[in-house]
Design a protein around this motif. Structure first.
Motif, PDB file in Angstrom:
ATOM      1  N   ARG A  74       0.858  -1.184   0.000  1.00 32.89           N
ATOM      2  CA  ARG A  74       0.000   0.000   0.000  1.00 32.89           C
ATOM      3  C   ARG A  74       0.891   1.230   0.000  1.00 32.89           C
ATOM      4  NH1 ARG A  74      -5.719  -0.832   0.056  1.00 32.89           N
ATOM      5  NH2 ARG A  74      -6.058  -2.891   0.920  1.00 32.89           N
ATOM      6  N   GLY A  75       0.366   2.318  -0.515  1.00 33.07           N
ATOM      7  CA  GLY A  75       1.104   3.577  -0.488  1.00 33.07           C
ATOM      8  C   GLY A  75       1.992   3.706  -1.704  1.00 33.07           C
ATOM      9  N   ASN A  76       3.324   3.762  -1.457  1.00 31.03           N
ATOM     10  CA  ASN A  76       4.279   4.060  -2.514  1.00 31.03           C
ATOM     11  C   ASN A  76       3.934   5.392  -3.165  1.00 31.03           C
ATOM     12  OD1 ASN A  76       6.380   2.171  -2.534  1.00 31.03           O
ATOM     13  ND2 ASN A  76       5.125   0.652  -3.590  1.00 31.03           N
ATOM     14  N   HIS A  77       3.712   6.372  -2.316  1.00 33.71           N
ATOM     15  CA  HIS A  77       3.421   7.719  -2.782  1.00 33.71           C
ATOM     16  C   HIS A  77       3.738   8.729  -1.679  1.00 33.71           C
ATOM     17  CE1 HIS A  77      -0.634   6.620  -1.002  1.00 33.71           C
ATOM     18  NE2 HIS A  77      -0.331   7.724  -0.331  1.00 33.71           N
ATOM     19  N   TYR A  78       3.640   9.995  -2.031  1.00 35.55           N
ATOM     20  CA  TYR A  78       3.782  11.081  -1.056  1.00 35.55           C
ATOM     21  C   TYR A  78       2.725  12.127  -1.357  1.00 35.55           C
ATOM     22  CZ  TYR A  78       6.158  13.809  -4.709  1.00 35.55           C
ATOM     23  OH  TYR A  78       6.450  14.491  -5.864  1.00 35.55           O
ATOM     24  N   HIS A  79       2.600  13.060  -0.451  1.00 32.94           N
ATOM     25  CA  HIS A  79       1.656  14.169  -0.602  1.00 32.94           C
ATOM     26  C   HIS A  79       2.405  15.486  -0.440  1.00 32.94           C
ATOM     27  CE1 HIS A  79      -1.439  11.103  -0.131  1.00 32.94           C
ATOM     28  NE2 HIS A  79      -0.817  10.707   0.975  1.00 32.94           N
ATOM     29  N   LYS A  80       1.904  16.521  -1.081  1.00 33.87           N
ATOM     30  CA  LYS A  80       2.507  17.851  -0.942  1.00 33.87           C
ATOM     31  C   LYS A  80       1.825  18.665   0.151  1.00 33.87           C
ATOM     32  CE  LYS A  80       4.162  18.133  -5.684  1.00 33.87           C
ATOM     33  NZ  LYS A  80       4.096  18.871  -6.956  1.00 33.87           N
ATOM     34  N   GLU A  81       0.575  18.317   0.475  1.00 26.06           N
ATOM     35  CA  GLU A  81      -0.182  19.074   1.482  1.00 26.06           C
ATOM     36  C   GLU A  81      -0.699  18.212   2.628  1.00 26.06           C
ATOM     37  OE1 GLU A  81      -3.379  21.047  -0.528  1.00 26.06           O
ATOM     38  OE2 GLU A  81      -2.045  21.943  -2.018  1.00 26.06           O
ATOM     39  N   THR A  82      -0.927  16.944   2.379  1.00 22.84           N
ATOM     40  CA  THR A  82      -1.619  16.088   3.335  1.00 22.84           C
ATOM     41  C   THR A  82      -0.698  15.535   4.412  1.00 22.84           C
ATOM     42  OG1 THR A  82      -3.120  15.447   1.551  1.00 22.84           O
ATOM     43  CG2 THR A  82      -3.128  14.074   3.525  1.00 22.84           C
ATOM     44  N   LEU A  83      -1.148  15.616   5.647  1.00 20.57           N
ATOM     45  CA  LEU A  83      -0.493  15.008   6.806  1.00 20.57           C
ATOM     46  C   LEU A  83      -1.299  13.760   7.148  1.00 20.57           C
ATOM     47  CD1 LEU A  83       1.363  15.121   9.382  1.00 20.57           C
ATOM     48  CD2 LEU A  83      -0.432  16.520  10.402  1.00 20.57           C
ATOM     49  N   GLU A  84      -0.614  12.624   7.373  1.00 27.56           N
ATOM     50  CA  GLU A  84      -1.328  11.390   7.667  1.00 27.56           C
ATOM     51  C   GLU A  84      -0.787  10.726   8.924  1.00 27.56           C
ATOM     52  OE1 GLU A  84      -2.934   9.402   3.686  1.00 27.56           O
ATOM     53  OE2 GLU A  84      -0.751   9.588   3.685  1.00 27.56           O
ATOM     54  N   TYR A  85      -1.666   9.978   9.577  1.00 29.30           N
ATOM     55  CA  TYR A  85      -1.333   9.182  10.752  1.00 29.30           C
ATOM     56  C   TYR A  85      -1.749   7.748  10.452  1.00 29.30           C
ATOM     57  CZ  TYR A  85      -1.384  13.712  13.175  1.00 29.30           C
ATOM     58  OH  TYR A  85      -1.144  15.002  13.567  1.00 29.30           O
ATOM     59  N   PHE A  86      -0.918   6.775  10.858  1.00 27.55           N
ATOM     60  CA  PHE A  86      -1.207   5.369  10.622  1.00 27.55           C
ATOM     61  C   PHE A  86      -0.942   4.564  11.891  1.00 27.55           C
ATOM     62  CE2 PHE A  86       0.272   7.154   6.599  1.00 27.55           C
ATOM     63  CZ  PHE A  86      -0.732   6.777   5.726  1.00 27.55           C
ATOM     64  N   SER A  87      -1.818   3.600  12.167  1.00 29.45           N
ATOM     65  CA  SER A  87      -1.602   2.689  13.282  1.00 29.45           C
ATOM     66  C   SER A  87      -2.106   1.303  12.899  1.00 29.45           C
ATOM     67  CB  SER A  87      -2.329   3.171  14.541  1.00 29.45           C
ATOM     68  OG  SER A  87      -1.979   2.373  15.643  1.00 29.45           O
ATOM     69  N   VAL A  88      -1.251   0.302  13.078  1.00 24.46           N
ATOM     70  CA  VAL A  88      -1.641  -1.082  12.798  1.00 24.46           C
ATOM     71  C   VAL A  88      -2.495  -1.563  13.968  1.00 24.46           C
ATOM     72  CG1 VAL A  88      -0.821  -3.442  12.471  1.00 24.46           C
ATOM     73  CG2 VAL A  88       0.398  -1.538  11.392  1.00 24.46           C
ATOM     74  N   ILE A  89      -3.687  -2.052  13.653  1.00 25.87           N
ATOM     75  CA  ILE A  89      -4.573  -2.510  14.711  1.00 25.87           C
ATOM     76  C   ILE A  89      -4.686  -4.038  14.750  1.00 25.87           C
ATOM     77  CG2 ILE A  89      -5.847  -0.367  14.939  1.00 25.87           C
ATOM     78  CD1 ILE A  89      -8.021  -1.484  13.181  1.00 25.87           C
ATOM     79  N   SER A  90      -4.154  -4.699  13.707  1.00 23.83           N
ATOM     80  CA  SER A  90      -4.084  -6.153  13.702  1.00 23.83           C
ATOM     81  C   SER A  90      -3.016  -6.574  12.700  1.00 23.83           C
ATOM     82  CB  SER A  90      -5.435  -6.754  13.311  1.00 23.83           C
ATOM     83  OG  SER A  90      -5.370  -8.161  13.300  1.00 23.83           O
ATOM     84  N   GLY A  91      -2.198  -7.554  13.089  1.00 24.32           N
ATOM     85  CA  GLY A  91      -1.160  -8.027  12.196  1.00 24.32           C
ATOM     86  C   GLY A  91       0.119  -7.208  12.282  1.00 24.32           C
ATOM     87  N   LYS A  92       0.898  -7.256  11.189  1.00 18.54           N
ATOM     88  CA  LYS A  92       2.212  -6.606  11.166  1.00 18.54           C
ATOM     89  C   LYS A  92       2.482  -6.045   9.778  1.00 18.54           C
ATOM     90  CE  LYS A  92       5.498  -9.108  12.976  1.00 18.54           C
ATOM     91  NZ  LYS A  92       6.602 -10.057  13.158  1.00 18.54           N
ATOM     92  N   ALA A  93       3.129  -4.876   9.702  1.00 16.42           N
ATOM     93  CA  ALA A  93       3.458  -4.251   8.424  1.00 16.42           C
ATOM     94  C   ALA A  93       4.923  -3.815   8.407  1.00 16.42           C
ATOM     95  CB  ALA A  93       2.566  -3.040   8.173  1.00 16.42           C
ATOM     96  N   ARG A  94       5.573  -4.016   7.261  1.00 17.72           N
ATOM     97  CA  ARG A  94       6.890  -3.416   7.041  1.00 17.72           C
ATOM     98  C   ARG A  94       6.628  -2.054   6.416  1.00 17.72           C
ATOM     99  NH1 ARG A  94      11.321  -3.984   2.793  1.00 17.72           N
ATOM    100  NH2 ARG A  94       9.964  -5.475   1.765  1.00 17.72           N
ATOM    101  N   VAL A  95       7.173  -1.020   7.023  1.00 16.52           N
ATOM    102  CA  VAL A  95       6.927   0.354   6.599  1.00 16.52           C
ATOM    103  C   VAL A  95       8.223   0.938   6.046  1.00 16.52           C
ATOM    104  CG1 VAL A  95       6.134   2.631   7.341  1.00 16.52           C
ATOM    105  CG2 VAL A  95       5.223   0.579   8.450  1.00 16.52           C
ATOM    106  N   ALA A  96       8.153   1.493   4.855  1.00  7.59           N
ATOM    107  CA  ALA A  96       9.290   2.188   4.258  1.00  7.59           C
ATOM    108  C   ALA A  96       8.952   3.669   4.186  1.00  7.59           C
ATOM    109  CB  ALA A  96       9.580   1.640   2.865  1.00  7.59           C
ATOM    110  N   LEU A  97       9.937   4.500   4.543  1.00  4.97           N
ATOM    111  CA  LEU A  97       9.762   5.950   4.544  1.00  4.97           C
ATOM    112  C   LEU A  97      10.958   6.601   3.866  1.00  4.97           C
ATOM    113  CD1 LEU A  97       8.787   6.028   8.282  1.00  4.97           C
ATOM    114  CD2 LEU A  97       7.218   6.604   6.424  1.00  4.97           C
ATOM    115  N   LYS A  98      10.692   7.599   3.027  1.00  4.67           N
ATOM    116  CA  LYS A  98      11.772   8.335   2.371  1.00  4.67           C
ATOM    117  C   LYS A  98      11.474   9.822   2.437  1.00  4.67           C
ATOM    118  CE  LYS A  98      14.444   8.891  -1.815  1.00  4.67           C
ATOM    119  NZ  LYS A  98      14.680   8.449  -3.187  1.00  4.67           N
ATOM    120  N   ASN A  99      12.425  10.573   2.971  1.00  2.52           N
ATOM    121  CA  ASN A  99      12.315  12.027   3.070  1.00  2.52           C
ATOM    122  C   ASN A  99      12.781  12.627   1.747  1.00  2.52           C
ATOM    123  OD1 ASN A  99      12.919  14.781   3.528  1.00  2.52           O
ATOM    124  ND2 ASN A  99      13.175  14.395   5.709  1.00  2.52           N
TER     125      ASN A  99
END
Length: 134
Positions: free
Chosen positions: A49-74
């Motif tokens: 999921r994702g593989n994108h960025y936003h120019k204006e949007t601020l987002e919050y994410f929390s895993v509520i079940s299971g596990k996710a590998r998260v990649a972040l690039k500034n």
């Protein structure tokens, strides 16, 4: 860790009935931060999921079940980081504009993630810019 994304730890409250996780409260938002959309992601094994960025949007994410590998690039500095998020972490990931974010399910069981966005999705003005990082 640089200050280009934030992991916000939250308190879990529990008793014999189960538990309560208050993920985000108005008191935790900065004066100029707002919430326009809340949604839940269900991701099967191998999905990204994702593989994108936003120019204006601020987002919050929390895993509520299971596990996710998260990649972040500034995009400002080129810094890249990967983290693992699970329902047991008791964190919410705060992703500001110009940070590419992607979530991959490498587990057999689906992961379920709560997402909170400062901007409502609009198909005519998506503020979503694809960039593959995972």
């Amino acid at each position: 860790m640089e200050n280009w994304y934030e992991l916000i730890h939250f308190q879990t409250y529990g008793d014999k009935r189960g538990s309560l996780k208050k993920l985000l409260m108005k008191s935790k938002l900065k004066e100029d931060e707002k919430i326009e959309e809340i949604y839940v992601l269900f991701s099967n094994q191998g999905s990204v999921r994702g593989n994108h960025y936003h120019k204006e949007t601020l987002e919050y994410f929390s895993v509520i079940s299971g596990k996710a590998r998260v990649a972040l690039k500034n995009l400002d500095t080129g810094a890249f980081e990967e983290i693992i998020m699970s329902a047991n972490n008791n964190v919410i990931l705060k992703v500001p504009p110009y940070v590419v974010h992607a979530f991959k399910n490498e587990e057999e069981e689906p992961f379920i993630m709560l997402a909170i966005s400062s901007k409502e999705y609009n198909k005519d003005d998506t503020d979503t810019f694809p960039m593959i990082i995972i």
